[in-house]
Design a protein around this motif. Sequence first.
Motif, PDB file in Angstrom:
ATOM      1  N   ARG A  37       0.809  -1.214   0.000  1.00 50.16           N
ATOM      2  CA  ARG A  37       0.000   0.000   0.000  1.00 50.16           C
ATOM      3  C   ARG A  37       0.843   1.265   0.000  1.00 50.16           C
ATOM      4  O   ARG A  37       0.456   2.257  -0.593  1.00 50.16           O
ATOM      5  CB  ARG A  37      -0.935   0.001   1.206  1.00 50.16           C
ATOM      6  CG  ARG A  37      -2.052  -1.013   1.098  1.00 50.16           C
ATOM      7  CD  ARG A  37      -2.955  -1.000   2.315  1.00 50.16           C
ATOM      8  NE  ARG A  37      -2.257  -1.245   3.572  1.00 50.16           N
ATOM      9  CZ  ARG A  37      -1.927  -2.461   4.047  1.00 50.16           C
ATOM     10  NH1 ARG A  37      -2.249  -3.539   3.364  1.00 50.16           N
ATOM     11  NH2 ARG A  37      -1.297  -2.597   5.193  1.00 50.16           N
ATOM     12  N   PHE A  38       1.953   1.258   0.715  1.00 47.17           N
ATOM     13  CA  PHE A  38       2.750   2.481   0.795  1.00 47.17           C
ATOM     14  C   PHE A  38       4.233   2.159   0.733  1.00 47.17           C
ATOM     15  O   PHE A  38       4.651   1.032   0.989  1.00 47.17           O
ATOM     16  CB  PHE A  38       2.420   3.275   2.070  1.00 47.17           C
ATOM     17  CG  PHE A  38       2.641   2.507   3.340  1.00 47.17           C
ATOM     18  CD1 PHE A  38       3.870   2.527   3.974  1.00 47.17           C
ATOM     19  CD2 PHE A  38       1.615   1.765   3.906  1.00 47.17           C
ATOM     20  CE1 PHE A  38       4.076   1.819   5.149  1.00 47.17           C
ATOM     21  CE2 PHE A  38       1.824   1.055   5.087  1.00 47.17           C
ATOM     22  CZ  PHE A  38       3.055   1.085   5.707  1.00 47.17           C
ATOM     23  N   SER A  39       5.004   3.178   0.391  1.00 48.17           N
ATOM     24  CA  SER A  39       6.445   2.998   0.243  1.00 48.17           C
ATOM     25  C   SER A  39       7.177   3.926   1.212  1.00 48.17           C
ATOM     26  O   SER A  39       6.701   5.016   1.510  1.00 48.17           O
ATOM     27  CB  SER A  39       6.828   3.252  -1.206  1.00 48.17           C
ATOM     28  OG  SER A  39       7.449   4.453  -1.408  1.00 48.17           O
ATOM     29  N   THR A  40       8.337   3.460   1.671  1.00 50.70           N
ATOM     30  CA  THR A  40       9.143   4.195   2.644  1.00 50.70           C
ATOM     31  C   THR A  40      10.581   4.245   2.151  1.00 50.70           C
ATOM     32  O   THR A  40      11.156   3.207   1.806  1.00 50.70           O
ATOM     33  CB  THR A  40       9.110   3.475   4.009  1.00 50.70           C
ATOM     34  OG1 THR A  40       7.750   3.305   4.396  1.00 50.70           O
ATOM     35  CG2 THR A  40       9.856   4.265   5.060  1.00 50.70           C
ATOM     36  N   PRO A  41      11.186   5.440   2.143  1.00 50.74           N
ATOM     37  CA  PRO A  41      12.597   5.528   1.745  1.00 50.74           C
ATOM     38  C   PRO A  41      13.499   4.808   2.739  1.00 50.74           C
ATOM     39  O   PRO A  41      13.213   4.775   3.933  1.00 50.74           O
ATOM     40  CB  PRO A  41      12.896   7.034   1.772  1.00 50.74           C
ATOM     41  CG  PRO A  41      11.596   7.720   1.932  1.00 50.74           C
ATOM     42  CD  PRO A  41      10.614   6.732   2.471  1.00 50.74           C
ATOM     43  N   ARG A  42      14.570   4.232   2.237  1.00 51.91           N
ATOM     44  CA  ARG A  42      15.597   3.591   3.065  1.00 51.91           C
ATOM     45  C   ARG A  42      16.928   4.287   2.803  1.00 51.91           C
ATOM     46  O   ARG A  42      17.025   5.159   1.948  1.00 51.91           O
ATOM     47  CB  ARG A  42      15.731   2.104   2.725  1.00 51.91           C
ATOM     48  CG  ARG A  42      14.489   1.321   2.989  1.00 51.91           C
ATOM     49  CD  ARG A  42      14.203   1.256   4.461  1.00 51.91           C
ATOM     50  NE  ARG A  42      13.249   0.163   4.673  1.00 51.91           N
ATOM     51  CZ  ARG A  42      12.607  -0.034   5.783  1.00 51.91           C
ATOM     52  NH1 ARG A  42      12.801   0.745   6.792  1.00 51.91           N
ATOM     53  NH2 ARG A  42      11.766  -1.021   5.891  1.00 51.91           N
ATOM     54  N   ALA A  43      17.965   3.844   3.467  1.00 49.56           N
ATOM     55  CA  ALA A  43      19.293   4.433   3.276  1.00 49.56           C
ATOM     56  C   ALA A  43      19.769   4.205   1.840  1.00 49.56           C
ATOM     57  O   ALA A  43      19.490   3.167   1.241  1.00 49.56           O
ATOM     58  CB  ALA A  43      20.284   3.809   4.255  1.00 49.56           C
TER      59      ALA A  43
END
Length: 154
Positions: A37-43
């Motif tokens: 459903r949603f995306s999250t930035p990572r390093a």
Amino acid sequence: MLDLDAFLAAVPPGLPIAGLDLGTKTIGVALSDRGWRFSTPRAVIRRKKFTLDAAALKRALDAEQVAGIVIGLPLNMDGSEGPRAQSTRAFMRNYAPLDDRPALFWDERLSTVAAERAMISADVSRGKRAERIDSAAAAFILQGALDRIAGWRG
């Protein structure tokens, strides 16, 4: 690389999907939730040379149990492919034999612009924006794909 139908058929549900923004100096990485459903930035992954970049990318994807990869394809505004798109395709051609996860190219036009605008509106300093822009762009790329998948699945 797969089309959307083949990608969805090949990616097992319940595991995250990664979004990638392949820059010249870094690889921006974002992850979906398990429900897509949603995306999250990572390093970001700092680029050195292909073998090191590929190993770092695979380790990061393995650690998160990623089931599939959405790669931003930097098309020109008229839809044609320039040198950056060719470089992205070449990276994935070389990476694919090292990782059997399904992969999908996704039109990334304006993702970096959108990511930068979002960070400016959130009052992120110029220095922090430079550090995070590729992962934020990867999150925009992945979210675009997730939104299309949600509509596709009905």
